[in-house]
Design a protein around this motif. Structure first.
Motif, mmCIF file in Angstrom:
data_model
loop_
_atom_site.group_PDB
_atom_site.id
_atom_site.type_symbol
_atom_site.label_atom_id
_atom_site.label_comp_id
_atom_site.label_asym_id
_atom_site.label_seq_id
_atom_site.Cartn_x
_atom_site.Cartn_y
_atom_site.Cartn_z
ATOM 1 N N SER A 37 0.935 -1.190 -0.078
ATOM 2 C CA SER A 37 -0.048 0.076 -0.094
ATOM 3 C C SER A 37 0.818 1.277 -0.121
ATOM 4 C CB SER A 37 -0.846 0.136 1.267
ATOM 5 O OG SER A 37 -1.924 -1.067 1.209
ATOM 6 N N PHE A 38 2.084 1.048 0.817
ATOM 7 C CA PHE A 38 2.847 2.463 0.899
ATOM 8 C C PHE A 38 4.174 2.379 0.107
ATOM 9 C CE2 PHE A 38 -0.038 2.172 4.990
ATOM 10 C CZ PHE A 38 -0.756 3.001 4.514
ATOM 11 N N GLY A 39 4.473 1.071 -0.246
ATOM 12 C CA GLY A 39 6.063 1.147 -1.178
ATOM 13 C C GLY A 39 6.886 1.107 -0.181
ATOM 14 N N VAL A 40 6.683 0.645 1.379
ATOM 15 C CA VAL A 40 7.780 0.503 2.481
ATOM 16 C C VAL A 40 8.672 -0.499 1.754
ATOM 17 C CG1 VAL A 40 8.195 -0.401 4.633
ATOM 18 C CG2 VAL A 40 6.451 1.367 4.420
ATOM 19 N N HIS A 41 10.138 -0.095 1.922
ATOM 20 C CA HIS A 41 11.211 -0.808 1.415
ATOM 21 C C HIS A 41 11.283 -1.961 2.484
ATOM 22 C CE1 HIS A 41 14.764 -1.606 -1.303
ATOM 23 N NE2 HIS A 41 15.342 -1.662 -0.272
ATOM 24 N N ALA A 42 10.794 -3.131 2.444
ATOM 25 C CA ALA A 42 10.958 -4.082 3.544
ATOM 26 C C ALA A 42 11.167 -5.435 2.991
ATOM 27 C CB ALA A 42 9.765 -4.207 4.630
ATOM 28 N N THR A 43 11.853 -6.316 3.897
ATOM 29 C CA THR A 43 12.057 -7.803 3.556
ATOM 30 C C THR A 43 11.485 -8.458 4.800
ATOM 31 O OG1 THR A 43 14.245 -7.467 4.048
ATOM 32 C CG2 THR A 43 13.578 -7.946 1.904
ATOM 33 N N ILE A 44 11.259 -9.580 4.709
ATOM 34 C CA ILE A 44 10.701 -10.445 5.566
ATOM 35 C C ILE A 44 11.278 -11.830 5.840
ATOM 36 C CG2 ILE A 44 8.813 -11.919 6.806
ATOM 37 C CD1 ILE A 44 6.930 -9.728 5.563
ATOM 38 N N SER A 45 12.031 -12.301 6.972
ATOM 39 C CA SER A 45 12.600 -13.705 7.024
ATOM 40 C C SER A 45 11.781 -14.551 8.041
ATOM 41 C CB SER A 45 14.119 -13.709 7.220
ATOM 42 O OG SER A 45 14.181 -13.063 8.575
ATOM 43 N N GLU B 136 21.260 -8.071 0.219
ATOM 44 C CA GLU B 136 21.101 -8.625 -1.158
ATOM 45 C C GLU B 136 19.580 -8.862 -1.429
ATOM 46 O OE1 GLU B 136 24.000 -8.880 -2.761
ATOM 47 O OE2 GLU B 136 25.259 -8.990 -0.821
ATOM 48 N N GLY B 137 18.745 -8.869 -0.370
ATOM 49 C CA GLY B 137 17.388 -9.234 -0.424
ATOM 50 C C GLY B 137 16.463 -8.218 -1.386
ATOM 51 N N ARG B 138 15.524 -8.761 -2.080
ATOM 52 C CA ARG B 138 14.562 -7.803 -3.094
ATOM 53 C C ARG B 138 13.446 -7.403 -2.111
ATOM 54 N NH1 ARG B 138 12.114 -11.382 -7.026
ATOM 55 N NH2 ARG B 138 12.793 -13.169 -6.049
ATOM 56 N N ALA B 139 13.257 -6.096 -2.262
ATOM 57 C CA ALA B 139 12.221 -5.486 -1.463
ATOM 58 C C ALA B 139 10.859 -6.263 -1.589
ATOM 59 C CB ALA B 139 12.101 -3.974 -2.105
ATOM 60 N N GLY B 140 10.206 -6.259 -0.515
ATOM 61 C CA GLY B 140 8.697 -6.994 -0.559
ATOM 62 C C GLY B 140 8.745 -8.370 -0.409
ATOM 63 N N GLU B 141 10.033 -8.957 -0.496
ATOM 64 C CA GLU B 141 10.155 -10.510 -0.483
ATOM 65 C C GLU B 141 10.235 -11.139 0.719
ATOM 66 O OE1 GLU B 141 10.246 -12.619 -3.192
ATOM 67 O OE2 GLU B 141 9.533 -10.977 -4.410
ATOM 68 N N THR B 142 9.967 -12.353 0.799
ATOM 69 C CA THR B 142 9.804 -13.230 1.961
ATOM 70 C C THR B 142 10.953 -14.310 1.811
ATOM 71 O OG1 THR B 142 7.684 -12.816 2.782
ATOM 72 C CG2 THR B 142 8.913 -14.806 3.496
ATOM 73 N N TYR B 143 11.853 -14.531 2.956
ATOM 74 C CA TYR B 143 12.730 -15.649 2.753
ATOM 75 C C TYR B 143 12.691 -16.581 3.842
ATOM 76 C CZ TYR B 143 14.901 -12.495 -0.816
ATOM 77 O OH TYR B 143 14.984 -11.684 -1.887
ATOM 78 N N LEU B 144 12.672 -17.929 3.638
ATOM 79 C CA LEU B 144 12.721 -18.785 4.589
ATOM 80 C C LEU B 144 14.141 -19.123 5.046
ATOM 81 C CD1 LEU B 144 9.664 -18.824 4.249
ATOM 82 C CD2 LEU B 144 9.782 -21.451 4.331
ATOM 83 N N VAL B 145 14.391 -19.384 6.510
ATOM 84 C CA VAL B 145 15.778 -19.596 6.754
ATOM 85 C C VAL B 145 15.543 -20.794 7.608
ATOM 86 C CG1 VAL B 145 17.764 -18.596 8.012
ATOM 87 C CG2 VAL B 145 15.970 -17.027 7.075
ATOM 88 N N GLY B 146 16.502 -21.746 7.217
ATOM 89 C CA GLY B 146 16.561 -23.128 8.099
ATOM 90 C C GLY B 146 17.839 -23.744 7.639
ATOM 91 N N ALA B 147 18.344 -24.494 8.360
ATOM 92 C CA ALA B 147 19.642 -25.330 8.207
ATOM 93 C C ALA B 147 19.543 -26.797 8.141
ATOM 94 C CB ALA B 147 20.595 -24.931 9.364
#
Ligand code: NAD
Ligand code: TDX
Length: 332
Positions: A165-173, A230-241
């Motif tokens: 909605s607001f174009g906030v430059h955020a990523t999520i993990s 390096e992450g792309r704005a608006g993207e979600t990345y799962l983190v696991g090992a």
């Protein structure tokens, strides 16, 4: 990314992240932390005073958050109420910190145009059957079980809405279960280690067959740093090992490390609504951003963690009696 505002940086993963930044980058960090029961100033002890500053304050207080956000290049948002069991006893602080707090951060980054990385959990996806060949991916539908995981799911949705909605430059993990130094002794692994150090027995909820996907907190830190840069704005990345273990096996690894019999533990009252299994497929993070965990062997990482708790009894001992008294009152 030179001047970072790290919320929750006096907690378990936040403090590991600040240590990681001091060792591997030239970033300057302001930690914003309310110093709840889960925090410790000592977790940040010994870090260079000219690169790390602690501001004690509440992420749900816009008067504190907005001026801080305005003078930093990026916000890395770890602050949360984080313990499922506590969310079953009293959900109110989870709603306030995880939802209102994240909303307050989002409004501040929207006004200032600041980059945000939001740290979340795999628990937003609910749980899997033990024999399910699927693992969680970025496309798995949200299906949280507890007040904690529902509040984290809600915070993720707020971030997604502010991006769209607001174009906030955020990523999520969304990361799996972390272990390592500076984790509060209410949590599974440090609770069992410190029980054994104190001459007590590990306490297993139910049959102990629930599976968690363990990752060392330093690997989570390197993943967050990679996504921030390096992450792309608006993207979600799962983190696991790839660290799936059932709770019984983890308890038996701890007992073996201390040279104790493998059946020297107790079954205690199960957690209400206890999620059965979490498992992360982190292909996107690995293939798109080239991230890899450094801790390949869970049992070796667990052994290092056990030694850390043996060597840092001053850090956890003041909290042990009250933590165990509160569990005992619930039959846990
Ligand atoms: P933690 O409970 O150890 O630390 C949380 C920190 O946030 C504490 O220092 C606390 O004082 C601070 N805090 C709480 N409320 C605050 C407020 N209103 N204002 C400012 N500071 C506040 O938690 P953790 O295990 O380090 O988790 C950190 C983040 O990582 C959380 O967002 C959690 O959901 C996420 N996460 C944790 C795990 C895990 O295994 N522990 C896994 C995946 C994701
Ligand atoms: O004494 C115990 N005995 C026991 O069997 C405790 C404290 C826990 N357990 C079980 C419950 C879980 O199956 O161990 C497992 C791990 O429990 P927690 O350490 O409470 O973690 P979990 O509920 O899986 O959530 C953790 O990982 C995801 C973090 O606390 C969350 O913040 C994160 O989002």
């Amino acid at each position: 990314m030179h001047r970072l505002l790290v919320t929750g940086g006096a907690g378990f993963i936040g403090s590991n992240f600040v240590h990681h930044l001091m060792a591997h980058t030239d970033a300057h960090v302001t930690v914003l932390d309310k110093l709840t029961y889960a925090a410790s100033r000592e977790s940040l002890a010994g870090l260079p005073a000219d690169r790390v500053e602690l501001v004690v304050g509440d992420i749900a207080d816009a008067g504190v958050v907005e001026p801080l956000v305005a003078v930093h290049d990026a916000v890395v948002h770890f602050a949360a109420e984080s313990h499922n069991d506590n969310s079953l006893d009293d959900p109110a602080p989870f709603i306030r910190t995880n939802l209102v707090g994240t909303f307050t951060i989002l409004e501040a980054v929207r006004k200032a145009g600041t980059r945000l990385h939001h740290v979340s959990t795999d628990e937003v996806y609910g749980d899997l059957e033990l024999d399910d060949p699927q693992r969680f991916t970025e496309a798995t539908p949200y299906n949280p079980s507890s007040p904690y995981s529902a509040s984290k799911a809600g915070s993720d949705h707020l971030v997604r809405a502010w991006v769209r909605s607001f174009g906030v430059h955020a990523t999520i993990s969304n990361c799996s279960n972390n272990y390592g130094p500076w984790q509060h002794i209410e949590k599974f692994i440090p609770r069992q280690i410190t029980n054994v150090i104190d001459g007590g027995r590990p306490k297993l909820y139910g049959a102990g067959l629930n599976v968690r996907d363990w990752i060392h907190a330093d690997d989570h830190s390197s993943a967050v740093w990679t996504i921030l840069n390096e992450g792309r704005a608006g993207e979600t990345y799962l983190v696991g090992a790839d660290g799936e273990q059932n709770n019984l096996d983890v308890v038996q690894m701890i007992l073996r490390h201390f040279g104790l019999p493998e059946d020297d533990f107790e079954h205690v009252t199960d957690r209400a609504g206890h999620d059965l299994r979490y498992a992360i497929d982190s292909t996107k993070l690995r293939s798109e951003l080239g991230w890899q965990p450094a801790y390949g062997d869970f049992e070796a990482g667990l052994a290092d963690t056990i030694e850390w708790y043996r060597e840092h009894q001053d850090w956890w001992r003041p909290h042990k009696q009250a933590t165990e008294a509160s569990y005992a009152a619930k039959g846990q």
